[in-house]
Design an enzyme around this catalytic site. Structure first.
Site, mmCIF file in Angstrom:
data_model
loop_
_atom_site.group_PDB
_atom_site.id
_atom_site.type_symbol
_atom_site.label_atom_id
_atom_site.label_comp_id
_atom_site.label_asym_id
_atom_site.label_seq_id
_atom_site.Cartn_x
_atom_site.Cartn_y
_atom_site.Cartn_z
ATOM 1 N N LYS A 1 -17.445 26.741 -4.573
ATOM 2 C CA LYS A 1 -16.946 27.443 -3.395
ATOM 3 C C LYS A 1 -16.070 26.497 -2.585
ATOM 4 O O LYS A 1 -16.497 25.379 -2.237
ATOM 5 C CB LYS A 1 -18.153 27.911 -2.568
HETATM 6 O O1 G3P Z 1 -21.299 35.147 2.964
HETATM 7 C C1 G3P Z 1 -20.957 34.376 4.089
HETATM 8 C C2 G3P Z 1 -22.062 34.455 5.041
HETATM 9 O O2 G3P Z 1 -23.108 33.618 4.687
HETATM 10 C C3 G3P Z 1 -21.698 34.338 6.452
HETATM 11 O O3 G3P Z 1 -22.454 35.284 7.058
HETATM 12 O O4 G3P Z 1 -23.558 36.401 8.897
HETATM 13 O O5 G3P Z 1 -22.988 33.952 9.068
HETATM 14 O O6 G3P Z 1 -21.210 35.691 9.157
HETATM 15 P P1 G3P Z 1 -22.546 35.327 8.641
#
Ligand code: G3P
Length: 218
Positions: free
Chosen positions: A87
């Site tokens: 990634k």
């Molecule tokens: O897939 C990316 C994710 O882990 C970020 O999620 O909820 O932190 O925006 P969030």
């Protein structure tokens, strides 16, 4: 649409796997930190443990921000297991690194994507997956799901192979919307996956079936 779980928590990965609908795992530095996984050796060991649990793609993120160290870290991650997908953040060095990984047959997931222009760059560099962050766009009053649909339209017209992985998914509704917007993959917390099961009419119907069966069977 493939279902990935977005966590570094081994119990949650196992629970999703046991449902029989899990196609892969994504992680990021914040999710690793949330599980208390710190230090290079522990982090690499944890990725190996995730790979032992699931026989599917596992996205593991580089920490470096410069091309040279992204390549070094990415190679190290890719060497851990054939299912590791490196990634890489959407930056100039990140795109150069994705291009390098593509040339060296290392699969990549371009992360922190928030625009169609970024999506075009990642596809040109040969990214295997593209991670637009739906929830974080919604947080800023931009329409995250509209971006998924826009990228899907562009990729279809331009015949790009990169798979759209809807990320930063927060709710079960997001999962349904990602499917409608033509995402190839959705990565979500376990709670959002489990929420898909819920409907009061299912519960009511099941209770009635059971009551009727018991009435006529004594
Ligand atoms: O897939 C990316 C994710 O882990 C970020 O999620 O909820 O932190 O925006 P969030």
């Amino acid at each position: 649409m493939l279902f990935f779980i977005d966590t570094a928590n081994l119990d949650q990965i196992k629970e999703a796997k046991d449902l029989g609908i899990l196609d892969g795992v994504t992680t990021n530095p914040s999710l690793m930190a949330k599980e208390g996984i710190t230090g290079k050796n522990n982090i690499l060991k944890h990725y190996k443990n995730i790979c032992k649990l699931v026989d599917n793609d596992v996205s593991a993120e580089v920490i470096a921000l410069d091309f040279k160290n992204m390549i070094r870290e990415g190679q190290e991650l890719a060497d851990l297991d054939e299912n590791i997908v490196v990634k890489v953040p959407m930056t100039i060095d990140g795109i150069k690194a994705i291009n390098w990984f593509t040339e060296h047959s290392i699969r990549t997931n371009c992360t922190l994507v928030f625009s169609a222009g970024q999506a075009i760059l990642a596809a040109k560099a040969g990214a295997t997956y593209l991670s637009p962050f739906v929830g974080r766009l919604d947080d800023t009053s931009w329409d995250g799901m509209a971006l998924i649909a826009e990228i899907s339209d562009i990729y279809e017209k331009q015949l790009y192979d990169t798979m759209i992985l809807a990320a930063s998914i927060r709710t079960s509704l997001h999962i349904v919307q990602a499917a409608k917007a033509n995402a190839d993959v959705v990565t979500c917390p376990l709670s959002a996956i489990l929420g898909l099961f819920n409907h009061p009419l299912t519960d009511i119907g099941l209770a009635k079936f059971l009551a009727d069966h018991n009435k006529s069977n004594g």
